[in-house]
Design a protein around this motif. Structure first.
Motif, mmCIF file in Angstrom:
data_model
loop_
_atom_site.group_PDB
_atom_site.id
_atom_site.type_symbol
_atom_site.label_atom_id
_atom_site.label_comp_id
_atom_site.label_asym_id
_atom_site.label_seq_id
_atom_site.Cartn_x
_atom_site.Cartn_y
_atom_site.Cartn_z
ATOM 1 N N ALA A 50 -4.822 -20.498 -20.094
ATOM 2 C CA ALA A 50 -6.855 -20.693 -20.110
ATOM 3 C C ALA A 50 -7.457 -19.923 -21.049
ATOM 4 N N LEU A 51 -7.600 -18.866 -21.310
ATOM 5 C CA LEU A 51 -8.292 -18.346 -21.971
ATOM 6 C C LEU A 51 -8.948 -18.896 -23.654
ATOM 7 N N TRP A 52 -7.030 -20.025 -24.077
ATOM 8 C CA TRP A 52 -7.786 -20.140 -25.506
ATOM 9 C C TRP A 52 -7.794 -21.818 -25.024
ATOM 10 N N ILE A 53 -7.631 -22.073 -24.087
ATOM 11 C CA ILE A 53 -8.174 -23.541 -23.495
ATOM 12 C C ILE A 53 -9.542 -23.792 -23.561
ATOM 13 N N ALA A 91 -18.613 -19.743 -26.526
ATOM 14 C CA ALA A 91 -17.495 -20.274 -27.778
ATOM 15 C C ALA A 91 -17.485 -18.576 -28.222
ATOM 16 N N LEU A 92 -17.893 -17.890 -28.973
ATOM 17 C CA LEU A 92 -18.061 -16.835 -29.733
ATOM 18 C C LEU A 92 -17.300 -15.816 -29.264
ATOM 19 N N VAL A 93 -17.519 -15.583 -27.728
ATOM 20 C CA VAL A 93 -16.848 -14.759 -26.591
ATOM 21 C C VAL A 93 -15.631 -14.742 -26.578
ATOM 22 N N LEU A 94 -15.077 -15.744 -25.611
ATOM 23 C CA LEU A 94 -14.081 -16.312 -25.828
ATOM 24 C C LEU A 94 -13.289 -16.602 -27.142
ATOM 25 N N GLY A 95 -13.533 -17.144 -27.987
ATOM 26 C CA GLY A 95 -12.656 -16.864 -29.179
ATOM 27 C C GLY A 95 -11.993 -15.488 -29.293
ATOM 28 N N ILE A 96 -13.568 -14.395 -28.751
ATOM 29 C CA ILE A 96 -12.908 -13.184 -29.537
ATOM 30 C C ILE A 96 -12.189 -12.442 -27.670
ATOM 31 N N ALA A 97 -12.047 -12.985 -26.842
ATOM 32 C CA ALA A 97 -11.300 -13.008 -25.687
ATOM 33 C C ALA A 97 -9.703 -13.168 -26.219
ATOM 34 N N ALA A 98 -9.634 -14.415 -26.385
ATOM 35 C CA ALA A 98 -8.497 -15.280 -26.332
ATOM 36 C C ALA A 98 -7.656 -14.456 -27.216
ATOM 37 N N LEU A 99 -7.759 -13.904 -28.496
ATOM 38 C CA LEU A 99 -7.439 -12.912 -29.369
ATOM 39 C C LEU A 99 -6.945 -11.586 -29.229
ATOM 40 N N ARG A 100 -7.900 -11.178 -27.981
ATOM 41 C CA ARG A 100 -7.486 -9.685 -27.355
ATOM 42 C C ARG A 100 -6.611 -9.912 -25.955
ATOM 43 N N ARG A 101 -6.482 -10.944 -25.761
ATOM 44 C CA ARG A 101 -5.867 -11.346 -24.424
ATOM 45 C C ARG A 101 -6.555 -10.726 -23.478
ATOM 46 N N ASP A 102 -8.675 -10.372 -23.615
ATOM 47 C CA ASP A 102 -8.558 -10.543 -22.565
ATOM 48 C C ASP A 102 -9.306 -10.242 -21.196
ATOM 49 N N THR A 103 -8.950 -11.399 -20.305
ATOM 50 C CA THR A 103 -9.183 -12.030 -19.065
ATOM 51 C C THR A 103 -10.831 -11.085 -18.580
ATOM 52 N N ALA A 104 -11.105 -9.851 -18.953
ATOM 53 C CA ALA A 104 -12.438 -9.353 -18.176
ATOM 54 C C ALA A 104 -13.782 -10.445 -18.447
ATOM 55 N N VAL A 105 -13.725 -11.007 -19.652
ATOM 56 C CA VAL A 105 -14.199 -11.862 -19.915
ATOM 57 C C VAL A 105 -14.982 -12.538 -18.997
ATOM 58 N N LYS A 106 -14.002 -13.055 -17.788
ATOM 59 C CA LYS A 106 -14.091 -14.078 -17.492
ATOM 60 C C LYS A 106 -16.111 -13.530 -16.083
ATOM 61 N N ARG A 107 -16.001 -11.954 -16.025
ATOM 62 C CA ARG A 107 -16.567 -11.721 -15.789
ATOM 63 C C ARG A 107 -18.583 -11.789 -15.881
ATOM 64 N N TYR A 108 -18.388 -12.202 -17.801
ATOM 65 C CA TYR A 108 -19.493 -12.445 -18.166
ATOM 66 C C TYR A 108 -19.479 -13.814 -18.246
ATOM 67 N N ILE A 109 -18.740 -15.072 -19.034
ATOM 68 C CA ILE A 109 -18.564 -15.483 -19.146
ATOM 69 C C ILE A 109 -18.785 -17.238 -17.855
ATOM 70 N N ILE A 110 -17.894 -16.564 -16.616
ATOM 71 C CA ILE A 110 -18.448 -17.752 -15.723
ATOM 72 C C ILE A 110 -19.604 -17.659 -15.526
ATOM 73 N N PRO A 111 -20.575 -16.595 -14.872
ATOM 74 C CA PRO A 111 -21.654 -16.992 -14.880
ATOM 75 C C PRO A 111 -22.672 -17.736 -15.957
ATOM 76 N N LEU A 112 -22.143 -17.331 -17.074
ATOM 77 C CA LEU A 112 -22.805 -18.529 -17.708
ATOM 78 C C LEU A 112 -22.757 -19.980 -18.016
ATOM 79 N N ALA A 113 -21.895 -19.745 -17.807
ATOM 80 C CA ALA A 113 -20.970 -21.535 -16.997
ATOM 81 C C ALA A 113 -21.767 -22.046 -16.245
ATOM 82 N N VAL A 114 -21.584 -21.125 -15.228
ATOM 83 C CA VAL A 114 -22.032 -21.801 -13.945
ATOM 84 C C VAL A 114 -24.049 -22.041 -14.064
#
Length: 184
Positions: A50-53, A91-114
């Motif tokens: 999911a992070l990569w997609i 795009a930048l933050v998701l790329g870094i999160a995908a590389l690091r396998r950091d799913t905690a990023v969804k706490r920050y990106i979901i509100p931004l995407a909403v």
């Protein structure tokens, strides 16, 4: 690439993003209704990807936006800029999160995407119903789409589908396991 070809290409990608969003939401709902079924398996298999997609969708949306403004010389309207503010850092933050396998990023990106989805929805609404107002600038009005593919796909529609897909994918994003994880 002609602008008509680019419009068709990015419109098809937009439908792909919308399809991903619908697929993920349907799979989650079916998995809750029938745990252990095929939908639950699909969600489990999508979870580590999911992070990569989501990153790929945000990156393509960013590159497409830059293509329209820098190559085709479309001047972004005010609402386009707000959508860019939500999509470009994603795009930048998701790329870094995908590389690091950091799913905690969804706490920050979901509100931004909403927020981006809400802004895109409103932008698309005023494009569809320009008499409702919302023209933010006389020179670059927000209620006049730069183009319409197939009579309804606009840049705001494309942004909306990208944000919806990112929200859907991040809602199921989970940790990945590798052989190294099992060996540890």
């Amino acid at each position: 690439m002609s602008v008509q070809t680019a419009n068709a290409f990015f419109s098809l990608l937009s439908f792909g993003a919308l399809g991903i969003a619908i697929l993920v939401v349907a799979a989650v709902l079916l998995a809750r209704a029938r745990p252990g079924g095929g939908a639950a398996t699909l969600v489990a298999e999508l979870r580590p990807l999911a992070l990569w997609i989501a990153f790929a969708i945000a990156l393509v949306a960013t590159l497409g936006s830059l293509y329209y403004s820098e190559v085709q010389d479309f001047t972004p309207c005010e609402y386009c800029w707000y959508q860019r503010i939500a999509m470009y850092p994603s795009a930048l933050v998701l790329g870094i999160a995908a590389l690091r396998r950091d799913t905690a990023v969804k706490r920050y990106i979901i509100p931004l995407a909403v927020l981006g989805a809400l802004m895109s929805s409103y932008h698309y609404y005023i494009e569809r119903f320009p008499e409702s107002g919302g023209s933010c600038n006389v020179l670059v009005p927000c209620n006049t789409p730069w183009f319409e593919q197939w009579g309804f796909v606009t840049l705001a529609f494309m942004a909306l589908t990208g944000f919806l897909a990112i929200v859907a994918l991040l809602s199921i994003a989970g940790p990945t396991t590798t052989h190294e994880d099992h060996d540890a």
